[in-house]
Design a protein around this motif. Structure first.
Motif, PDB file in Angstrom:
ATOM      1  N   GLN A 742       0.803  -1.206   0.000  1.00 44.21           N
ATOM      2  CA  GLN A 742       0.000   0.000   0.000  1.00 44.21           C
ATOM      3  C   GLN A 742       0.835   1.254   0.000  1.00 44.21           C
ATOM      4  O   GLN A 742       0.312   2.353  -0.007  1.00 44.21           O
ATOM      5  N   GLY A 743       2.158   1.137   0.036  1.00 48.94           N
ATOM      6  CA  GLY A 743       3.023   2.303   0.105  1.00 48.94           C
ATOM      7  C   GLY A 743       3.471   2.756  -1.275  1.00 48.94           C
ATOM      8  O   GLY A 743       3.339   2.059  -2.271  1.00 48.94           O
ATOM      9  N   LEU A 744       4.038   3.956  -1.328  1.00 47.53           N
ATOM     10  CA  LEU A 744       4.550   4.507  -2.580  1.00 47.53           C
ATOM     11  C   LEU A 744       5.678   5.460  -2.223  1.00 47.53           C
ATOM     12  O   LEU A 744       5.436   6.547  -1.703  1.00 47.53           O
ATOM     13  N   ILE A 745       6.940   5.018  -2.456  1.00 52.04           N
ATOM     14  CA  ILE A 745       8.083   5.866  -2.131  1.00 52.04           C
ATOM     15  C   ILE A 745       8.275   6.891  -3.241  1.00 52.04           C
ATOM     16  O   ILE A 745       8.256   6.562  -4.423  1.00 52.04           O
ATOM     17  N   PHE A 751       6.759  14.948  -4.737  1.00 55.42           N
ATOM     18  CA  PHE A 751       5.617  14.990  -3.833  1.00 55.42           C
ATOM     19  C   PHE A 751       4.985  16.393  -3.850  1.00 55.42           C
ATOM     20  O   PHE A 751       3.765  16.539  -3.924  1.00 55.42           O
ATOM     21  N   GLU A 752       5.816  17.431  -3.785  1.00 57.79           N
ATOM     22  CA  GLU A 752       5.305  18.795  -3.821  1.00 57.79           C
ATOM     23  C   GLU A 752       4.647  19.111  -5.149  1.00 57.79           C
ATOM     24  O   GLU A 752       3.620  19.796  -5.210  1.00 57.79           O
ATOM     25  N   GLN A 753       5.224  18.619  -6.247  1.00 61.34           N
ATOM     26  CA  GLN A 753       4.628  18.860  -7.567  1.00 61.34           C
ATOM     27  C   GLN A 753       3.235  18.244  -7.659  1.00 61.34           C
ATOM     28  O   GLN A 753       2.310  18.856  -8.206  1.00 61.34           O
ATOM     29  N   LYS A 754       3.093  17.026  -7.144  1.00 61.95           N
ATOM     30  CA  LYS A 754       1.793  16.358  -7.201  1.00 61.95           C
ATOM     31  C   LYS A 754       0.764  17.089  -6.326  1.00 61.95           C
ATOM     32  O   LYS A 754      -0.411  17.203  -6.695  1.00 61.95           O
ATOM     33  N   LYS A 755       1.180  17.567  -5.165  1.00 61.55           N
ATOM     34  CA  LYS A 755       0.273  18.325  -4.307  1.00 61.55           C
ATOM     35  C   LYS A 755      -0.191  19.599  -5.003  1.00 61.55           C
ATOM     36  O   LYS A 755      -1.368  19.964  -4.948  1.00 61.55           O
ATOM     37  N   GLN A 756       0.744  20.283  -5.673  1.00 62.36           N
ATOM     38  CA  GLN A 756       0.382  21.503  -6.405  1.00 62.36           C
ATOM     39  C   GLN A 756      -0.570  21.190  -7.552  1.00 62.36           C
ATOM     40  O   GLN A 756      -1.508  21.939  -7.834  1.00 62.36           O
ATOM     41  N   ALA A 802      -8.556  13.838  -9.842  1.00 69.24           N
ATOM     42  CA  ALA A 802      -8.358  14.319  -8.474  1.00 69.24           C
ATOM     43  C   ALA A 802      -8.400  13.169  -7.477  1.00 69.24           C
ATOM     44  O   ALA A 802      -7.591  13.104  -6.550  1.00 69.24           O
ATOM     45  N   THR A 803      -9.336  12.237  -7.692  1.00 68.68           N
ATOM     46  CA  THR A 803      -9.446  11.087  -6.778  1.00 68.68           C
ATOM     47  C   THR A 803      -8.199  10.226  -6.831  1.00 68.68           C
ATOM     48  O   THR A 803      -7.664   9.802  -5.789  1.00 68.68           O
ATOM     49  N   LYS A 804      -7.717   9.958  -8.026  1.00 66.28           N
ATOM     50  CA  LYS A 804      -6.513   9.142  -8.175  1.00 66.28           C
ATOM     51  C   LYS A 804      -5.301   9.829  -7.555  1.00 66.28           C
ATOM     52  O   LYS A 804      -4.504   9.199  -6.848  1.00 66.28           O
ATOM     53  N   LEU A 805      -5.165  11.119  -7.802  1.00 67.54           N
ATOM     54  CA  LEU A 805      -4.035  11.869  -7.240  1.00 67.54           C
ATOM     55  C   LEU A 805      -4.085  11.869  -5.715  1.00 67.54           C
ATOM     56  O   LEU A 805      -3.069  11.668  -5.044  1.00 67.54           O
ATOM     57  N   ILE A 809      -1.279  10.406  -3.215  1.00 63.96           N
ATOM     58  CA  ILE A 809      -0.650  11.284  -2.217  1.00 63.96           C
ATOM     59  C   ILE A 809      -0.816  10.704  -0.815  1.00 63.96           C
ATOM     60  O   ILE A 809       0.100  10.749   0.009  1.00 63.96           O
ATOM     61  N   ASN A 810      -1.989  10.143  -0.553  1.00 63.62           N
ATOM     62  CA  ASN A 810      -2.232   9.536   0.763  1.00 63.62           C
ATOM     63  C   ASN A 810      -1.293   8.362   1.023  1.00 63.62           C
ATOM     64  O   ASN A 810      -0.907   8.095   2.162  1.00 63.62           O
ATOM     65  N   ARG A 811      -0.963   7.615  -0.049  1.00 62.98           N
ATOM     66  CA  ARG A 811      -0.111   6.431   0.110  1.00 62.98           C
ATOM     67  C   ARG A 811       1.383   6.764   0.042  1.00 62.98           C
ATOM     68  O   ARG A 811       2.228   5.929   0.356  1.00 62.98           O
ATOM     69  N   ALA A 812       1.693   7.977  -0.386  1.00 68.66           N
ATOM     70  CA  ALA A 812       3.095   8.327  -0.644  1.00 68.66           C
ATOM     71  C   ALA A 812       3.915   8.394   0.640  1.00 68.66           C
ATOM     72  O   ALA A 812       3.422   8.837   1.681  1.00 68.66           O
ATOM     73  N   ARG A 813       5.169   7.940   0.542  1.00 71.30           N
ATOM     74  CA  ARG A 813       6.138   8.040   1.630  1.00 71.30           C
ATOM     75  C   ARG A 813       7.377   8.738   1.066  1.00 71.30           C
ATOM     76  O   ARG A 813       8.007   8.217   0.137  1.00 71.30           O
ATOM     77  N   ILE A 814       7.697   9.915   1.608  1.00 75.31           N
ATOM     78  CA  ILE A 814       8.818  10.692   1.069  1.00 75.31           C
ATOM     79  C   ILE A 814      10.137  10.022   1.441  1.00 75.31           C
ATOM     80  O   ILE A 814      10.385   9.705   2.607  1.00 75.31           O
ATOM     81  N   PHE A 815      10.968   9.818   0.437  1.00 74.48           N
ATOM     82  CA  PHE A 815      12.266   9.162   0.642  1.00 74.48           C
ATOM     83  C   PHE A 815      13.234  10.107   1.354  1.00 74.48           C
ATOM     84  O   PHE A 815      13.388  11.267   0.970  1.00 74.48           O
ATOM     85  N   ASP A 816      13.874   9.574   2.399  1.00 78.53           N
ATOM     86  CA  ASP A 816      14.886  10.340   3.132  1.00 78.53           C
ATOM     87  C   ASP A 816      16.255   9.915   2.618  1.00 78.53           C
ATOM     88  O   ASP A 816      16.696   8.784   2.871  1.00 78.53           O
TER      89      ASP A 816
END
Length: 899
Positions: A742-745, A751-756, A802-805, A809-816
């Protein structure tokens, strides 16, 4: 000493028994001597023993003066509600016309219990017979504590009116009429008399009269309430307050729509209100307002729709916005919708169905006619005006969501709205010209006259449907308003009603008990005489932990604290109950109380059991680990630190599984977050792993690895740190892939681009599309409307995107990047592969599906190719098949990608 006192009382009773002292022999001094006996019994802590002797004596000598006095006064000292002994005693002296003794006894009782109704009434009768002016003070006390007493309230009102104190007189008239109404239809004559009086002196207090009307309609008769409202209506018609007069007539017609008098009067009021309207007579005729055959409310509705359309009036169209009626010619209207949409000709029939009439001070009109900067300044400078304007714009019934929708972002920026709304809520809460809809606590109304805090809170109580929220309103009333008000008594009786009949003790019954107990302690005269003790109610609770959890504290209440306090002070087995409740309560104060009262061993046992039976006591185990680790008493329980860590890992895994099965999802997520903070925020688990031998590392990492829903980045970080310390460390079991299903790295940049992108769709594209649909609808026939069809198709596409995005975004995990490793092919690495078939080297950057760019050799770890090489090490040979094509590679080099 106490035994001597009991014996002396016994001797007194025996002496009285044999001498048969006459009533006439008793004087005030005799009772002063008996009062000393009562005081000694209290000082020597033998009240129950002395009272028992007196009660036994009364069982065979029921008129014993000594026994009646001592038993009755001791009952008073204990705070019991049984004053039967004192009633009998006073009645004896009344029957024998010993008024001086009666007066003394009543005054003595009131010194201990100032709200004793029997003593007050008896003393008032004595004063009245003596023509003693102090009777009026007693009457005021009786009215203050007895919410059923109406006659005395009326007497006090008449006295103050005679003395010229009209304000106090009105207050007592209000009390009297409310009590007569509560006492029923037998008091209709008194109700009518006081109603007429109040209409004469305070006709402008329309909200109070509406309150009386509702009560009369509910408890006596709707028809009689309508007759009384006719009397009030005359005042508003004579003063030409047409809106209020019309509202009263509508109320009367709701009770009896065939009331011919009310129908004639409402026509007269409409003529008065719209005296200058050019089409008044025509609209009265067209709506059949004067014709008895037409349903009155349909006729009123038609008339009010028609009358709104006159020259210089504003209207609203859903596509063209606000317009101004320039001219009315017969059935044709000429309307100006501004520069963008211009002039429109429209028939009156079409206008009624397509346009919404607006007043000149409607917020939409102000937004259309005033510059934004000017209106913004007005809104900021006068919050009460802004609130009233918006609330009245929507039928004087508006919630805060609508207020926000009108102001932000059209007038106030989001930042300005945040500070403005905080102040505005305080205005709504404190300004007496604002109220709530009695049927919906979320809807605000504006009142033409400021109402009292008592009325404001009473309306909130009626509008509030939630049980615990009603408790909050009651306690606010007790703290801020006049508790002698009948309105407070009505609210309080709601909770006493829960204690009069119930089949089982629910959290609401327990809450009602706690509320009534607290209010009665503050205002003893309100004590309803509860038949049950706390212990009796508690023993009927099936699950104390569930009851505690179900009790809800609010801004003005602390039911849970009161519940625990009652347990501590009123239950003999409070220690066992505290131990049982702690896993739910989780308060340090409970542990301190138990330890300080010598129950350390029970606390230590509870801690040990919480880690052994963690499935049942998961939150308690977390609490002990977080709050008590450094306490000496907890250390003495001797729970190995590794066992504590393992317990938390097991609880975390358990919460993940229950979340996946939709079991207590909210609670499990809260527990899961707590554990992750404890284990991973400060690397507490990692530090323990790295400080121990390889066997411990293997054991602890395997446990973490088995938690399949745990964020892969956390696992990756632990594994990388282990590899840094032990480069050749072998991981056993199934190694996790870089991301859980269920994750998405993703990278922070993407991540910021997709939120925008999502923000643009929701705040720009979708509103623009809605406007397109509105404009297309305004064009008429949809069957041949290509613009409408195209706009609807785009609406579907935008919603889907919008629903897919949002899901991604909800599943996304930002890579450190600091957790990246070159020990294996993983997210964020650049891998060089030697093609074993061609002999050439190929370089690929491993990122996620959002960053994937195969033309530039950027491969998603979720693609078939990326997944095939994931987790490979340097020098490792790879062989795999994708789409029936064989691939053979050797990993030459792994480097970190640059971000």
């Amino acid at each position: 000493m106490s035994e001597e006192l009991v014996k002396s009382v016994q001797d007194m009773l025996n002496e009285e028994k044999w001498t048969r002292a006459a009533i006439s022999n008793y004087s005030k001094n005799n009772f002063i001597e008996l009062a000393a006996v009562v005081e000694n019994a209290r000082n020597e802590n033998c009240i129950d023993d002395v009272k028992a002797v007196c009660d036994e004596h009364l069982s065979h000598t029921k008129n014993s003066i000594i026994a009646l006095y001592i038993s009755g006064m001791l009952a008073l000292k204990k705070g019991t509600l049984d004053n039967s002994a004192l009633v009998t005693l006073i009645t004896i002296f009344q029957d024998n016309h010993k008024s001086n003794i009666v007066t003394y006894l009543c005054e003595t009782i009131l010194a201990d219990d100032e709200s004793n109704k029997f003593a007050l009434r008896t003393l008032a009768d004595c004063y009245r017979e003596e023509s003693n002016e102090k009777m009026w003070d007693i009457y005021e006390t009786i009215v203050r504590i007895d919410y059923e007493e109406a006659d005395i309230a009326k007497m006090l009102a008449e006295r103050y009116e005679k003395d010229g104190d009209s304000e106090t007189a009105i207050d007592y008239y209000k009390k009297a009429i409310l009590r007569y109404i509560n006492n029923g239809s037998n008091f209709m004559n008194q109700i009518k008399e006081i109603w007429t009086k109040l209409v004469t002196v305070i006709p402008e207090e329309i909200d109070f009269f509406y309150l009386l009307q509702r009560k009369i309609a509910k408890s006596i008769s709707e028809e009689k309430s309508a007759v009384l409202m006719q009397e009030l209506y005359v005042y508003y018609k004579d003063t030409q307050d047409w809106n209020t007069a019309i509202d009263i007539l509508k109320l009367i017609l709701q009770i009896d729509e065939k009331d011919a008098w009310a129908r004639r009067e409402i026509v007269d009021c409409f003529r008065g209100k719209y005296a200058g309207h050019s089409q008044l007579d025509d609209y009265i005729r067209v709506s059949n307002l004067s014709q008895n055959w037409r349903n009155i409310f349909e006729a009123i509705s038609d008339f009010e729709k028609h009358i709104a359309f006159d020259a210089k009036n504003f209207v609203f169209h859903r596509s063209w916005g606000v317009g101004l009626i320039r001219k009315v010619t017969g059935d044709q209207l000429t309307i100006n919708f501004g520069k963008k949409y211009g002039m429109h000709e429209m028939s009156l029939k079409m206008a009624i169905s397509a346009l919404q009439p607006l007043t000149a001070d409607h917020i939409w009109v102000l937004k259309a006619t005033k510059p934004r900067e000017t209106l913004a300044k007005m809104v900021k400078d006068d919050k009460a005006w802004a609130l009233k304007t918006i609330i009245k714009s929507f039928g004087n019934n508006c919630d805060f969501k609508r207020i926000k929708a009108e102001l932000s972002p059209a007038i106030l920026t989001p930042g300005e709205w945040t500070s403005w709304s905080t102040s505005a809520r305080k205005v709504l809460d404190t300004d007496p010209t604002f109220g709530v809809n009695p049927n919906d606590i979320n809807m605000y109304t504006v009142r033409d006259r400021a109402i009292s805090q008592e009325e404001k809170l009473s309306n909130e109580f009626k509008a509030q449907k939630q049980f615990f929220a009603r408790i909050d309103v009651l306690m606010k009333f007790a703290a801020e308003a006049d508790t002698e008000s009948e309105l407070f008594a009505d609210m309080f009786s709601y909770f006493t009603g829960y204690l009069k009949s119930f089949s089982n003790v629910t959290e609401q019954v327990m809450a009602a008990f706690l509320v009534v107990r607290r209010i009665s302690s503050q205002f003893p005269h309100l004590n309803p005489g509860i038949k049950y003790t706390f212990e009796q109610l508690f023993n009927e609770i099936e699950n104390p932990r569930e009851t505690y959890a179900a009790l809800k504290d609010t801004k003005n209440t602390s039911l849970r604290k009161d519940f625990l306090s009652c347990i501590k002070t009123l239950l003999p087995n409070w220690v066992d109950v505290y131990i049982e409740l702690f896993p739910t309560v989780l308060q340090d104060e409970m542990l301190v109380t138990l330890i300080n009262t010598g129950h350390l061993e029970q606390v230590k046992q509870l801690a040990a059991v919480s880690f052994e039976e963690y499935r049942l006591y998961r939150e308690a185990a977390i609490y002990f680990f977080r709050e008590c680790s450094e306490e000496d008493w907890f250390k003495s329980v001797d729970i190995p630190y590794e066992k504590q860590l393992i317990t938390l890992i097991h609880i975390m895994d358990l919460t993940y599984r229950e979340i996946a099965n939709h079991v207590d999802t909210t609670e499990n997520r809260k527990i899961n977050r707590q554990i992750q903070l404890l284990l991973f925020k400060n690397d507490q688990l990692l530090k323990y792993i790295l400080e121990n031998d390889k066997d411990t590392i293997t054991r602890m990492y395997t446990l973490v690895d088995d938690v399949k829903d745990l964020d892969p980045a956390i696992k990756m970080n632990i594994r990388n740190k282990i590899l840094e310390k032990y480069p050749d460390f072998k991981f056993y079991g199934t190694e996790e892939k870089t991301v859980a299903q269920q994750g998405l790295i993703v990278t922070a940049k993407m991540f910021e681009q997709k939120k925008q992108q999502l923000e643009h769709i929701t705040s720009v594209d979708i509103p623009a599309n809605s406007k397109e649909i509105g404009e297309a609808l305004a064009q008429g026939d949809l069957r041949e409307n290509a613009e409408y069809k195209a706009a609807k198709e785009r609406q579907t596409l935008l919603a889907s995107t919008a629903t897919k995005l949002q899901d991604e975004i909800n599943r996304a995990r930002i890579f450190d990047p600091t957790t990246g490793t070159t020990a294996r092919v993983s997210f964020g690495t650049v891998v060089t592969l030697k093609n074993d078939v061609s002999g050439e080297s190929e370089e690929y950057t491993i990122l996620g599906p959002w960053e994937s760019d195969p033309d530039n050799k950027v491969i998603s770890y979720m693609s078939p190719f990326g997944n095939a090489i994931l987790n490979a090490k340097e020098k490792q040979a790879l062989s795999f098949v994708i789409n029936e094509h064989d691939y053979k590679y050797t990993v030459e080099k792994i480097e970190m990608a640059k971000f």
